[in-house]
Design an enzyme around this catalytic site. Structure first.
Site, mmCIF file in Angstrom:
data_model
loop_
_atom_site.group_PDB
_atom_site.id
_atom_site.type_symbol
_atom_site.label_atom_id
_atom_site.label_comp_id
_atom_site.label_asym_id
_atom_site.label_seq_id
_atom_site.Cartn_x
_atom_site.Cartn_y
_atom_site.Cartn_z
ATOM 1 N N ASP A 92 2.754 5.551 -6.705
ATOM 2 C CA ASP A 92 3.999 5.543 -5.928
ATOM 3 C C ASP A 92 5.251 5.484 -6.791
ATOM 4 O O ASP A 92 6.356 5.626 -6.278
ATOM 5 C CB ASP A 92 4.001 4.331 -4.973
ATOM 6 C CG ASP A 92 2.937 4.471 -3.904
ATOM 7 O OD1 ASP A 92 2.833 5.566 -3.343
ATOM 8 O OD2 ASP A 92 2.214 3.497 -3.657
ATOM 9 N N HIS A 145 0.875 -1.189 0.000
ATOM 10 C CA HIS A 145 0.000 0.000 0.000
ATOM 11 C C HIS A 145 0.909 1.234 0.000
ATOM 12 O O HIS A 145 1.759 1.385 -0.866
ATOM 13 C CB HIS A 145 -0.906 -0.121 1.234
ATOM 14 C CG HIS A 145 -2.081 0.800 1.291
ATOM 15 N ND1 HIS A 145 -2.456 1.639 0.282
ATOM 16 C CD2 HIS A 145 -2.994 1.025 2.292
ATOM 17 C CE1 HIS A 145 -3.541 2.325 0.635
ATOM 18 N NE2 HIS A 145 -3.879 1.965 1.859
ATOM 19 N N HIS A 193 -2.059 -2.413 -9.672
ATOM 20 C CA HIS A 193 -3.078 -1.853 -8.787
ATOM 21 C C HIS A 193 -4.299 -2.749 -8.820
ATOM 22 O O HIS A 193 -4.610 -3.318 -9.872
ATOM 23 C CB HIS A 193 -3.461 -0.432 -9.246
ATOM 24 C CG HIS A 193 -4.205 0.325 -8.202
ATOM 25 N ND1 HIS A 193 -5.563 0.250 -8.074
ATOM 26 C CD2 HIS A 193 -3.769 1.138 -7.223
ATOM 27 C CE1 HIS A 193 -5.930 1.001 -7.049
ATOM 28 N NE2 HIS A 193 -4.860 1.550 -6.515
HETATM 29 N N1 CMC Z 1 5.364 -7.014 -10.142
HETATM 30 C C1 CMC Z 1 5.279 -8.231 -10.722
HETATM 31 N N2 CMC Z 1 4.117 -8.929 -10.822
HETATM 32 C C2 CMC Z 1 3.006 -8.364 -10.340
HETATM 33 C C3 CMC Z 1 3.022 -7.086 -9.721
HETATM 34 C C4 CMC Z 1 4.254 -6.404 -9.643
HETATM 35 N N3 CMC Z 1 4.330 -5.198 -9.068
HETATM 36 N N4 CMC Z 1 1.777 -6.774 -9.312
HETATM 37 C C5 CMC Z 1 0.992 -7.810 -9.657
HETATM 38 N N5 CMC Z 1 1.731 -8.768 -10.263
HETATM 39 C C6 CMC Z 1 1.231 -10.033 -10.844
HETATM 40 C C7 CMC Z 1 0.937 -11.065 -9.761
HETATM 41 O O1 CMC Z 1 2.067 -11.856 -9.490
HETATM 42 C C8 CMC Z 1 -0.194 -11.822 -10.372
HETATM 43 O O2 CMC Z 1 0.345 -12.679 -11.356
HETATM 44 P P1 CMC Z 1 -0.345 -14.128 -11.651
HETATM 45 O O3 CMC Z 1 -1.711 -13.794 -12.194
HETATM 46 O O4 CMC Z 1 0.560 -14.789 -12.625
HETATM 47 O O5 CMC Z 1 -0.400 -14.850 -10.327
HETATM 48 C C9 CMC Z 1 -0.993 -10.753 -11.138
HETATM 49 O O6 CMC Z 1 -0.027 -9.731 -11.459
HETATM 50 C C10 CMC Z 1 -2.131 -10.136 -10.309
HETATM 51 O O7 CMC Z 1 -1.586 -9.646 -9.092
HETATM 52 P P2 CMC Z 1 -2.328 -9.684 -7.686
HETATM 53 O O8 CMC Z 1 -1.305 -9.690 -6.608
HETATM 54 O O9 CMC Z 1 -3.342 -10.784 -7.687
HETATM 55 O O10 CMC Z 1 -3.088 -8.312 -7.729
HETATM 56 P P3 CMC Z 1 -3.682 -7.517 -6.476
HETATM 57 O O11 CMC Z 1 -4.791 -6.692 -6.996
HETATM 58 O O12 CMC Z 1 -3.996 -8.462 -5.359
HETATM 59 O O13 CMC Z 1 -2.454 -6.603 -5.989
HETATM 60 C C11 CMC Z 1 -0.956 -4.774 -5.727
HETATM 61 C C12 CMC Z 1 -2.332 -5.257 -6.290
HETATM 62 C C13 CMC Z 1 -0.887 -3.264 -5.838
HETATM 63 C C14 CMC Z 1 -0.839 -5.159 -4.241
HETATM 64 C C15 CMC Z 1 0.173 -5.458 -6.552
HETATM 65 O O14 CMC Z 1 0.086 -5.064 -7.910
HETATM 66 C C16 CMC Z 1 1.571 -5.140 -5.991
HETATM 67 O O15 CMC Z 1 2.035 -5.835 -5.101
HETATM 68 N N6 CMC Z 1 2.239 -4.067 -6.525
HETATM 69 C C17 CMC Z 1 3.524 -3.643 -5.989
HETATM 70 C C18 CMC Z 1 3.311 -2.800 -4.732
HETATM 71 C C19 CMC Z 1 2.773 -1.407 -5.056
HETATM 72 O O16 CMC Z 1 3.267 -0.722 -5.942
HETATM 73 N N7 CMC Z 1 1.770 -0.974 -4.268
HETATM 74 C C20 CMC Z 1 1.174 0.351 -4.399
HETATM 75 C C21 CMC Z 1 -0.237 0.291 -4.885
HETATM 76 S S1 CMC Z 1 -0.898 1.883 -5.379
HETATM 77 C C22 CMC Z 1 -0.856 2.885 -3.975
HETATM 78 C C23 CMC Z 1 -1.551 2.343 -2.780
HETATM 79 O O17 CMC Z 1 -2.528 1.615 -2.849
HETATM 80 O O18 CMC Z 1 -1.111 2.717 -1.690
#
Ligand code: CMC
Length: 426
Positions: free
Chosen positions: A367, A270, A311
């Protein structure tokens, strides 16, 4: 699951043939929702949705985001227009009150916020009790929770005036607390607020001036901070806002609820991502290493993720990231280019062309570039997430206020799918 008429959904339990019909409630924008509150009573079933990917937890009239279009609206106004034509304090007024202020309302609101920025002297002593090298998010969460002990004269959560005064107190004092957390960490005396400065200007002054060296507020930095605050002000039912709502749903005081939100924001998935992005860019170090790190992010055996990418809702460019990239160019033009900006740009370029990221619709989020701006302006990395918290305070307290005022409000009490032991004897 079948739809029997236009405004309802019928679920059939195929084991028992029991049926339950549930109303579809229309949304102004976005997907409509199925009201399944009666599902357990009717079918003896719970819904199961880890991470709330298909669950609307509440009704809200504050913020709307369209993940496919990459659109973000505060009270109906597009973020791009607010960032270009408004100020952070006018946006706070809009988010909390529902309408943009008139000129008089704007001046009155600014006056209220800027004249309540001092924190209680004993609160200062409390904050200074933290170890000097505590993470500022720990100081922030603890200090905000302790505010309930200092400002308990207006804590009747059922009194709208008390709720508004609490919102004003939080918006006013958050910059003072954030700057004090920083000063504490570097062993300098904290700088008192100056009411005559702008909200962002006062914050920069509390951060960077000292009794022996005055700080000249640079209008480029002041404007950049104001716009960054606007971009972070609210984001509907994200994890920290949902935490504030959940903590507040028990009737807990708003300072405790906001403190819970601050703790949730700290996580790297987050708000902690802005700090994690800078750490990651530093680790990548050079544009030559970008491909190696993109490969690591794609490797399912490797826990590494590209921080600042992806996201839950945006499956197109995060509109805030677009605006932030523009600010980054302006700030870096004045403050000197950062080699990490080159790494960030190359990383974005490589990832956006890569099938893995295209397929999963992973774009840079808010971010990705914000940390580079903060770094250029002189903020140490550990302060990035507190800056997010400062700006998000108005969103948290507005959601809390909306929830408390909602006649349908109930304590948040999810259920579970039990997968533990069956009954056994000792
Ligand atoms: N790098 C590599 N792979 C990724 C990433 C990433 N940053 N984000 C998602 N994926 C992949 C994930 O491994 C999954 O792949 P598969 O379908 O093969 O298993 C697919 O994309 C879907 O990901 P998810 O984890 O199921 O998606 P989510 O909606 O649960 O997570 C997230 C969203 C923001 C937590 C995630 O994209 C992430 O960890 N990003 C990096 C951390 C980040 O930048 N966070 C800030 C978010 S915006 C500001 C805020 O909210 O505060």
């Amino acid at each position: 699951m079948t739809t029997t008429n236009r405004n309802s959904v019928t679920f059939t339990d195929n084991r028992t043939q029991k049926q339950g019909e549930f109303p579809i409630l229309e949304s102004v924008y976005g997907d409509d929702v199925v009201d399944i509150a009666a599902m357990n009573r009717t079918l003896n079933l719970f819904s199961y949705d880890p991470g709330f990917v298909s669950t609307a937890s509440c009704e809200s009239a504050i913020t709307y985001l369209d993940g496919d279009k990459g659109e973000l609206l505060y009270r109906g106004y597009p973020i791009e227009q607010l960032a270009e034509r408004s100020s952070f304090l006018d946006v706070c007024y809009l988010i909390f009150n529902g309408e943009l202020p008139t000129l008089t309302e704007s001046k009155d609101f600014e006056n209220i916020i800027m004249t309540h920025s001092l924190m209680h002297e004993n609160l200062k002593v409390f904050l200074q009790g933290f170890r000097y090298d505590s993470h500022p998010m720990a100081i922030l969460a603890g200090t905000v929770a302790s505010m309930a002990g200092f400002y308990h004269d207006k804590l009747d959560i059922h009194n709208p005036e008390h709720r508004m005064i609490t919102a004003h107190r939080l918006i006013s004092k958050m910059p003072t607390i954030v700057a004090a957390a920083y000063k504490h960490s570097i062993g300098q005396p904290l700088v008192y607020p100056t009411n005559s400065l702008s909200y962002a200007g006062n914050f920069l002054n509390m951060m960077f001036s000292s009794p022996c060296a005055p700080y000249e507020i640079d209008p480029v930095a002041e404007k950049a901070m104001d716009v960054l605050f606007i971009l972070h002000a609210d984001h509907e039912q994200n994890a920290s806002t949902s935490t504030v709502r959940m903590a507040g749903s028990s009737g807990a005081n708003p300072y405790a609820a906001v403190s819970a939100g601050i703790s949730c924001l700290w996580g790297a998935s987050h708000g902690g991502a802005n700090e994690a992005v800078l750490t990651m860019l530093g680790e990548i170090g050079s544009v030559d290493n970008v491909s190696k790190y993109v490969a690591k992010a794609k490797d399912k055996e490797d826990p590494f993720r590209l921080m600042g990418f992806g996201h839950r809702v945006y499956k197109n460019f995060d509109p805030r990231a677009k605006l932030i990239k523009g600010i980054a160019d302006e700030v870096l033009a004045k403050y000197g280019n950062d080699p990490l900006m080159e790494v960030a740009k190359r990383l974005e370029e490589v990832a956006l062309k890569d099938e893995y990221f295209i397929e999963r619709k992973l774009y840079p989020n808010v971010d990705f570039y914000s940390g580079i701006i903060y770094k250029a302006l002189g903020f140490p990395t550990q302060m990035f997430t507190p800056l997010f918290a400062l700006a998000r305070t108005v969103g948290w307290i507005t959601h809390w206020n909306e929830m408390i005022a909602d006649p349908k409000m109930k304590i948040s009490r999810p259920r579970q799918r039990y997968i533990g032991h069956t009954l056994r004897n000792m």
